[in-house]
Design an enzyme around this catalytic site. Structure first.
Site, PDB file in Angstrom:
ATOM      1  NE  ARG A 112       5.650   1.985   9.486  1.00  0.00           N
ATOM      2  CZ  ARG A 112       4.905   2.702   9.030  1.00  0.00           C
ATOM      3  NH1 ARG A 112       5.548   4.272   8.219  1.00  0.00           N
ATOM      4  NH2 ARG A 112       3.818   2.746   8.073  1.00  0.00           N
ATOM      5  CG  PHE A 126       0.251   3.668  11.394  1.00  0.00           C
ATOM      6  CD1 PHE A 126      -0.019   4.309  11.804  1.00  0.00           C
ATOM      7  CD2 PHE A 126       1.260   2.361  11.891  1.00  0.00           C
ATOM      8  CE1 PHE A 126      -0.042   4.648  13.510  1.00  0.00           C
ATOM      9  CE2 PHE A 126       0.500   2.376  13.363  1.00  0.00           C
ATOM     10  CZ  PHE A 126       0.083   3.380  13.910  1.00  0.00           C
ATOM     11  CG  HIS A 127       0.811   6.813   3.691  1.00  0.00           C
ATOM     12  ND1 HIS A 127       2.264   7.073   3.983  1.00  0.00           N
ATOM     13  CD2 HIS A 127       0.127   6.607   2.647  1.00  0.00           C
ATOM     14  CE1 HIS A 127       1.988   7.102   2.036  1.00  0.00           C
ATOM     15  NE2 HIS A 127       0.101   6.981   1.520  1.00  0.00           N
ATOM     16  CE1 TYR A 128       5.624   6.398   0.831  1.00  0.00           C
ATOM     17  CE2 TYR A 128       3.796   5.141   0.421  1.00  0.00           C
ATOM     18  CZ  TYR A 128       4.569   6.403  -0.247  1.00  0.00           C
ATOM     19  OH  TYR A 128       4.525   7.270  -0.905  1.00  0.00           O
ATOM     20  NE  ARG A 129       4.836  10.048   1.113  1.00  0.00           N
ATOM     21  CZ  ARG A 129       4.106  10.840   0.278  1.00  0.00           C
ATOM     22  NH1 ARG A 129       3.087  10.910   0.452  1.00  0.00           N
ATOM     23  NH2 ARG A 129       5.223  10.600  -1.009  1.00  0.00           N
TER      24      ARG A 129
END
Length: 180
Positions: A112, A126-129
């Site tokens: 990331r 992407f989602h932040y998770r």
């Protein structure tokens, strides 16, 4: 077919560990359903970089990527970082709406960081998770070392192989470690 429950798995191979000084040389993606069944394998892309960039790799990266054939694939590739990013996003748009899937993989925070530095549009898809298999590996090492030790990795350090191993490893922990 797009499904917000699908999971995006990604792996990057880089010239080193510092996103400010190193670059992405290979990337691959797999989309699974929420039960970890593979729905689609995305493009596996060697990203072109000059010999000057490749010469900055340390001994481990030079040896590992040289032995796997990745360094030669990078030299022969004509795909830029921007093209690799666009091709990967186009693949993901078929399977998962933007912002729905966590970024999935092993030690995924490192990937990331590189995406944030070099491929911001893909990182923001992407989602932040994060769904990081290495978290379960660390917990198993402390709470159930026999479970951790019973999973053997091949470690080819090729992006698609590494993703397949990450999915298999999570399936292993789901079966032998997570009780539900």
């Amino acid at each position: 077919m797009q499904n917000p429950q699908n999971l995006i798995w990604i792996d990057l191979e880089m010239t080193g560990l510092d996103p400010e000084n190193d670059v992405i040389i290979e990337m691959a993606t797999i989309v699974t359903d929420s039960d970890l069944n593979t729905l689609a394998e995305g493009p596996v892309i060697a990203i072109h970089h000059s010999d000057e960039v490749l010469a900055r790799m340390d001994e481990w990266n030079t040896r590992t990527h040289g032995n796997s054939g990745l360094t030669q694939r990078v030299r022969e590739s004509r795909v830029s970082m921007a093209e690799a990013e666009a091709e990967t996003i186009a693949f993901l748009e078929q399977w998962v709406p933007k912002g729905k899937s966590p970024i999935c993989g092993n030690s995924i925070c490192q990937d990331r960081r590189f995406l944030y530095t070099h491929m911001k549009a893909l990182e923001s898809y992407f989602h932040y998770r994060n769904l990081d298999v290495s978290t379960l590996k660390e917990l198993a090492a402390r709470w159930a070392p026999d479970v951790r030790d019973s999973f053997k990795k091949g470690s080819t350090h090729l992006a698609l192989d590494d993703i397949r191993e990450s999915i298999a490893e999570l399936q292993h922990y789901r079966k032998h470690f997570i009780k539900f």
